[in-house]
Design a protein around this motif. Structure first.
Motif, PDB file in Angstrom:
ATOM      1  N   THR A  46       0.840  -1.191   0.000  1.00 16.27           N
ATOM      2  CA  THR A  46       0.000   0.000   0.000  1.00 16.27           C
ATOM      3  C   THR A  46       0.880   1.248   0.000  1.00 16.27           C
ATOM      4  O   THR A  46       1.778   1.389   0.823  1.00 16.27           O
ATOM      5  CB  THR A  46      -0.914   0.007   1.237  1.00 16.27           C
ATOM      6  OG1 THR A  46      -1.701  -1.189   1.234  1.00 16.27           O
ATOM      7  CG2 THR A  46      -1.820   1.214   1.223  1.00 16.27           C
ATOM      8  N   GLY A  47       0.608   2.154  -0.931  1.00 16.31           N
ATOM      9  CA  GLY A  47       1.401   3.367  -1.048  1.00 16.31           C
ATOM     10  C   GLY A  47       2.230   3.422  -2.313  1.00 16.31           C
ATOM     11  O   GLY A  47       2.818   4.450  -2.624  1.00 16.31           O
ATOM     12  N   SER A  57       9.155   0.825   2.500  1.00 16.99           N
ATOM     13  CA  SER A  57       9.148   1.794   1.407  1.00 16.99           C
ATOM     14  C   SER A  57       9.395   3.202   1.926  1.00 16.99           C
ATOM     15  O   SER A  57       9.781   3.409   3.070  1.00 16.99           O
ATOM     16  CB  SER A  57       7.804   1.732   0.677  1.00 16.99           C
ATOM     17  OG  SER A  57       6.766   2.133   1.553  1.00 16.99           O
ATOM     18  N   GLN A  58       9.137   4.169   1.036  1.00 16.76           N
ATOM     19  CA  GLN A  58       9.374   5.569   1.393  1.00 16.76           C
ATOM     20  C   GLN A  58       8.333   6.104   2.366  1.00 16.76           C
ATOM     21  O   GLN A  58       8.516   7.171   2.935  1.00 16.76           O
ATOM     22  CB  GLN A  58       9.363   6.447   0.130  1.00 16.76           C
ATOM     23  CG  GLN A  58      10.626   6.343  -0.710  1.00 16.76           C
ATOM     24  CD  GLN A  58      10.533   5.224  -1.724  1.00 16.76           C
ATOM     25  OE1 GLN A  58       9.610   4.417  -1.677  1.00 16.76           O
ATOM     26  NE2 GLN A  58      11.487   5.169  -2.629  1.00 16.76           N
ATOM     27  N   VAL A  59       7.226   5.411   2.528  1.00 13.03           N
ATOM     28  CA  VAL A  59       6.129   5.912   3.358  1.00 13.03           C
ATOM     29  C   VAL A  59       5.810   4.909   4.461  1.00 13.03           C
ATOM     30  O   VAL A  59       6.014   3.706   4.305  1.00 13.03           O
ATOM     31  CB  VAL A  59       4.878   6.172   2.491  1.00 13.03           C
ATOM     32  CG1 VAL A  59       5.105   7.343   1.560  1.00 13.03           C
ATOM     33  CG2 VAL A  59       4.490   4.939   1.693  1.00 13.03           C
ATOM     34  N   PRO A  60       5.321   5.401   5.593  1.00 13.38           N
ATOM     35  CA  PRO A  60       5.012   4.493   6.702  1.00 13.38           C
ATOM     36  C   PRO A  60       3.698   3.767   6.480  1.00 13.38           C
ATOM     37  O   PRO A  60       2.661   4.382   6.289  1.00 13.38           O
ATOM     38  CB  PRO A  60       4.923   5.443   7.902  1.00 13.38           C
ATOM     39  CG  PRO A  60       4.524   6.763   7.323  1.00 13.38           C
ATOM     40  CD  PRO A  60       5.121   6.816   5.950  1.00 13.38           C
ATOM     41  N   VAL A  61       3.748   2.455   6.478  1.00 11.13           N
ATOM     42  CA  VAL A  61       2.553   1.628   6.341  1.00 11.13           C
ATOM     43  C   VAL A  61       2.449   0.758   7.592  1.00 11.13           C
ATOM     44  O   VAL A  61       3.348  -0.028   7.884  1.00 11.13           O
ATOM     45  CB  VAL A  61       2.610   0.751   5.081  1.00 11.13           C
ATOM     46  CG1 VAL A  61       1.385  -0.160   5.011  1.00 11.13           C
ATOM     47  CG2 VAL A  61       2.702   1.614   3.833  1.00 11.13           C
ATOM     48  N   GLN A  62       1.361   0.927   8.326  1.00 13.17           N
ATOM     49  CA  GLN A  62       1.128   0.109   9.510  1.00 13.17           C
ATOM     50  C   GLN A  62       0.321  -1.114   9.109  1.00 13.17           C
ATOM     51  O   GLN A  62      -0.764  -0.992   8.536  1.00 13.17           O
ATOM     52  CB  GLN A  62       0.374   0.916  10.571  1.00 13.17           C
ATOM     53  CG  GLN A  62       0.203   0.174  11.885  1.00 13.17           C
ATOM     54  CD  GLN A  62      -0.419   1.023  12.968  1.00 13.17           C
ATOM     55  OE1 GLN A  62      -0.819   0.524  14.010  1.00 13.17           O
ATOM     56  NE2 GLN A  62      -0.499   2.321  12.755  1.00 13.17           N
ATOM     57  N   VAL A 164      -2.458   0.199   6.678  1.00 13.39           N
ATOM     58  CA  VAL A 164      -2.873   1.584   6.876  1.00 13.39           C
ATOM     59  C   VAL A 164      -1.719   2.501   6.487  1.00 13.39           C
ATOM     60  O   VAL A 164      -0.659   2.492   7.127  1.00 13.39           O
ATOM     61  CB  VAL A 164      -3.297   1.842   8.333  1.00 13.39           C
ATOM     62  CG1 VAL A 164      -3.777   3.284   8.499  1.00 13.39           C
ATOM     63  CG2 VAL A 164      -4.393   0.870   8.754  1.00 13.39           C
ATOM     64  N   LEU A 165      -1.921   3.260   5.426  1.00 10.68           N
ATOM     65  CA  LEU A 165      -0.945   4.244   4.979  1.00 10.68           C
ATOM     66  C   LEU A 165      -1.330   5.594   5.568  1.00 10.68           C
ATOM     67  O   LEU A 165      -2.387   6.141   5.262  1.00 10.68           O
ATOM     68  CB  LEU A 165      -0.934   4.322   3.453  1.00 10.68           C
ATOM     69  CG  LEU A 165      -0.145   5.472   2.827  1.00 10.68           C
ATOM     70  CD1 LEU A 165       1.342   5.314   3.102  1.00 10.68           C
ATOM     71  CD2 LEU A 165      -0.412   5.548   1.334  1.00 10.68           C
TER      72      LEU A 165
END
Length: 961
Positions: A46-47, A57-62, A164-165
């Motif tokens: 996701t993201g 990745s470059q973004v936090p994904v819970q 969850v992004l």
């Protein structure tokens, strides 16, 4: 970063497709090779649309795994995601959201029985909900055209995990992904069959029992994977009288905020013969009250007395603390590998929800000050002097210059409470194909799918009234006799004087319907373009088409203006959008003097809407693996949210806002209130003031900017050592700015600004009765207004200890601090919503925290969860002088910090059948009650922030076959 122009984005996509074609040509020139198995070690996170083997990745994904879901003790998707530390206020089944809640300005209705998710306190409509990476249909609850997803349409049992992004992602997914994305990943297959049962109940409250069963069957072969599931869930209601603070309109203030529509009735009128104005109510038990026009004061010896606070009606015990809900669903999906490099899938879901809300007997307000925006109540009513129950001997009328009826408030408890029953049916079906192929020995993946989903709702309302028939029954008895079923109506004699024959004529069955549809087609292509100095340049490109259709059809008596309750108009509309996107992952460095790796991500999306035209967004991300144990990352994203069908096409409706008139009581003599024409001694009739709302076809999209900076540290000194298997520490800074936010002005702020500054624009939104001073008109239409800015920090720690004879111990601690939240209105002034503040049934705690301690030994496991909510303050809102207001000098009430403890014990074994699972637990182990809230409109607490009072016990039993 400037938005990508449509021409540039299309050119870039064309370039990538040309590269792919040239790669295909190269592949065709290469010697033929035997097909290989699909590349399964690459996944989509996701993201990003680019498939990678690397998950960080470059973004936090819970990621909430199935284990996390089972350990929580919750039985719905909404309960799971609403307890994330980054979540804000959102609908759930603790909201008894019908009755006088009216219709919010966005045209979405009250969403009765629905449950939604909010991230970063930016609103549920700014969170994109996906199921397996595909958009889900918006909610339908038969009260409007919703603009957010009802999570109750997705059964918890079919979920494998939830990603969850918590970052803006419009360039990846399009509209709505401003605050973040919730991607629900379903189960593709299981080995055999599963049967699970669950039961739960509250120990201090009567009612609220929950029980359900889930059946799943699945399997796989070399070429096929399948999963079939069926779920049943039922939650019983809890009435508000079960909880002390919910037994009064506002805790600690007595009847001060009660209703003036009472079972005895309140009458504010002018005697046309003497000019005397009365504000009176019949004495209890008068039955057929006698009126003496010679007694103009409050010292009366007839059957009336002056209306006072003690006469107000306590509507609170008739509400619900927990709404009933029953859900049934079936789900199935199958995936078939036609060849090692080409596969297809199909997915279907049917979900049915039956829910209900309840409110006190519907009030009847008549008169020029009724403020209900209904001609039958405010402008064309004549209560005939010939009506056999009229004790005054003259007509009471709202017509023209002879109007002398200012307010008649009557609560016909004889007709029972208002009951709203919803039945919501949701269908979803999708089919798709996907495959992989090599381009110059580099694997590329593609997929294409179509999906159709529909959510349709019907609401049946009992306990309401037909205002036209009320007029007829109050008028000339001769005219009433000529109407089939009409009998003269008694609104003057107090409780018990409205007979079954009267009710049969004025009490209808109200049926409302709504529907949301979503049809979409999507095609994606991803792979590596060519080798760079630090690795392959990866890309993803694609096209998506979506069509939204929505409608809300109130009962014919509502459309005709005959409904005594909250009026609304019909809504219907549709729009479509075509989108192109392009994303690159650019490796900048590998094993150099800057560290292990440095990767750049670039994304752009162009969206062409049938309603307002084109919109382009872009995103830039950077991932820097400084060392094996340290990762730094950041992103900057542009976002937007297109106006929804309800926001665009919603027709005039009424929202009964709970407002405090700044000119009430002693304040009526201030210069500002005198200048407004408010008479001395003015008293606000009701805490709720009717506000007219409407959609706006000229709305433009909201736009946003999002910044994320973060780090993940996994120190080597805490890995594979005697005291630690692994330690992960993460910190993230986020910042969101939304401009041209679609909203209505805050009605309370308008009132305060008009009285405080005599601002002409603010004062133009409402009118007062020139005689009584009551607010009789309040218009508040949607527009692109103001700016929302928020920033804060996430801090997470995960620590796993080595296994031993004492078992394995793991800690997972998540925290969110909201540093800044500001909503600037159209005048450039900040609204009162901010961190640490409770306002309008929602709060923004400065700090929320969750600590999970998980211990496992053999077949046993124990989970202890601590959930913490920081202290809040709220305005006393006119409650000054009451003991419940702990800081009267500053007009503030404090909601103390609240900590919940949840405990679960589980045992599982494979000694019988394929497996047996037993779990028992309690949420809110210490029986903590929610803090009392003065500004919350129902039940004395904020249902979007806190648990129900008392402990909730539950047990689960599962079998694998």
């Amino acid at each position: 970063m400037k938005p990508l122009s449509p021409a540039r984005l299309v050119l870039a996509i064309h370039a990538s497709l040309l590269l792919s074609l040239s790669g295909l040509a190269a592949a065709q020139d290469a010697p033929a090779q035997a097909p290989e198995a699909r590349t399964l070690d690459t996944v989509t996170v996701t993201g990003t649309r680019i498939k990678k083997a690397e998950l960080e990745s470059q973004v936090p994904v819970q990621v909430l795994t199935r284990e996390d879901i089972d350990r929580s003790g919750f039985t719905s998707v909404a309960d799971i995601v609403q307890n994330l530390t980054a979540s804000g206020a959102a609908l759930n089944t603790k909201f008894n959201s019908s009755g006088n809640f009216g219709f919010p300005p966005d045209g979405g209705g009250v969403g009765a029985g629905a449950a939604t998710v909010d991230l970063r306190h930016l609103g549920a409509k700014r969170v994109l909900v996906l199921v397996d990476g595909v958009r889900w249909v918006n909610e339908s609850s038969a009260s409007g055209v919703g603009s957010s997803v009802d999570l109750n349409t997705i059964p918890l049992s079919i979920i494998d995990r939830i990603e969850v992004l918590e970052d803006g992602a419009s360039s990846i997914y399009g509209s709505d992904a401003i605050a973040g994305v919730v991607n629900i990943i379903t189960r593709r297959s299981i080995d055999g069959a599963k049967l699970d049962f669950n039961y739960g109940e509250y120990d201090d409250l009567k009612g609220g029992e929950t029980y359900g069963a889930d059946l799943g069957w699945g399997g796989s072969t070399d070429r096929v994977q399948w999963f079939l599931g069926a779920s049943y869930y039922k939650q019983k209601q809890i009435v508000s009288s079960e909880y002390g603070p919910a037994r009064v309109p506002v805790p600690g203030t007595g009847l001060a905020n009660g209703s003036s529509a009472t079972p005895q009735g309140r009458l504010v009128f002018q005697d046309p013969d003497t000019g005397t104005v009365y504000d009176i109510t019949p004495n209890t038990g008068a039955g057929d009250p006698q009126f003496d026009p010679g007694q103009a004061g409050c010292e009366r010896t007839d059957d009336f007395h002056c209306f006072a606070t003690a006469d107000r009606f306590n509507f609170a015990p008739y509400n619900l603390l927990l709404t009933p809900s029953e859900r049934k669903s079936v789900f199935g999906q199958v995936r078939f590998d036609f060849t090692p490099t080409f596969s297809g899938h199909a997915k279907v879901l049917y979900n049915q929800r039956e829910s209900a809300n309840q409110a006190a007997a519907e009030p009847i307000f008549l008169g020029t000050d009724a403020g209900v925006y209904n001609d039958y109540a405010e402008r064309t009513l004549v209560i005939s002097a010939l009506n056999p129950y009229n004790p005054f001997g003259f007509d009471l009328t709202t017509e023209g210059d002879d109007a002398n009826l200012f307010l008649l408030g009557r609560r016909p408890v004889e007709g029972g409470p208002r009951r709203y029953r919803q039945e919501v049916k949701t269908w979803y079906a999708s089919v798709g194909v996907e495959g992989v192929f090599d381009v110059a020995t580099r694997p590329w993946s593609w997929d294409a799918s179509v999906a159709f989903s529909r959510s349709r709702a019907e609401q049946v309302n009992t306990g309401s009234y037909n205002i036209r028939r009320i007029n007829e029954a109050l008028g000339d008895p001769a005219a009433c006799a000529a109407i089939a079923g009409c009998v003269p109506l008694n609104l003057f004699g107090g409780e018990g004087t409205i007979t079954p024959e009267m009710l049969a004529f004025i009490q209808p069955l109200v049926r409302d319907q709504s529907e949301n549809k979503l049809s979409l087609f999507t095609a994606n292509l991803t792979g590596d373009l060519f080798e760079m100095w630090a690795g392959p340049l990866s890309f993803a490109a694609g096209y998506e088409y979506r069509k939204y259709e929505g409608s809300y059809t109130p009962d014919p008596i509502t459309v005709a203006g005959e409904y005594n309750g909250v009026p609304s108009g019909a809504t219907s509309g549709d729009y479509d959008v075509s989108e192109l996107y392009l994303e690159f992952s650019v490796p900048l460095m590998r094993d150099g003097w800057l560290g292990k790796s440095l990767d750049l991500s670039l994304a752009g999306r162009y969206s062409d809407y049938s309603t307002f035209g084109g919109e382009s967004t872009g995103k830039l991300g950077l991932r820097w693996q400084v060392a094996d144990e340290l990762l730094l990352r950041g992103s900057f994203a542009q976002g937007f949210r297109a106006p929804s069908i309800g926001e665009l096409y919603g027709t005039l409706a009424r929202f009964d806002a709970t407002l405090t008139d700044p000119c009430n009581n002693e304040a009526s003599t201030t210069p500002q209130c005198v200048a407004e024409g408010v008479p001395a001694g003015y008293e606000q009739s009701n805490p709720q003031i009717s506000v007219v709302t409407s959609g706006n076809a000229d709305l433009q999209p909201e736009t946003s900017r999002s910044l994320m900076l973060g780090a993940v540290w996994s120190p080597s000194f805490a890995s594979d050592v005697s005291w630690s298997d692994r330690l992960d520490i993460g910190v993230t800074f986020y910042k969101h700015t939304i401009e041209d936010a679609i909203q209505a002005r805050d009605a309370q702020t308008i009132l305060n600004r008009c009285i405080g500054t005599r601002d002409p624009e603010s004062c133009s939104f409402y009118d007062r009765n020139p005689v009584s001073g009551q607010i009789i008109r309040f218009d508040d239409i949607l527009d692109n207004l103001g700016t929302i800015k928020t920033d804060g920090w996430d801090f997470n720690v995960g620590w796993t200890l080595p296994g031993s004879d004492w078992g394995r111990l793991r800690f997972d601690w998540k925290n969110t601090w909201v540093g800044h939240y500001e909503l600037v209105n159209e005048s450039g002034l900040a609204e009162p919503r901010r961190p640490g503040r409770e306002l309008n049934n929602s709060a923004i705690p400065e700090w929320t925290s969750t600590l999970v301690t998980d211990w496992a030994l053999g077949p046993w496991s124990v989970a202890w969860t601590v959930r913490h909510i920081d202290r809040l303050t709220e305005s006393c809102g006119g409650a000054n002088g009451f003991d419940i207001c702990d800081d009267s000098a500053n007009d503030l009430n404090t909601l103390p910090a609240t900590t919940y403890h949840d405990l679960q014990v589980s045992w599982q074994s494979t000694a019988w059948m394929k497996g047996v699972r037993v779990s028992a637990g309690v949420n809110n182990l210490t029986g903590k009650d929610p803090p009392i809230c003065l500004s919350c409109t129902l039940n004395g607490y904020d249902a979007s922030t806190y648990d129900l009072p008392g402990r909730f016990w539950y047990a689960r039993l599962g079998f694998d076959f």
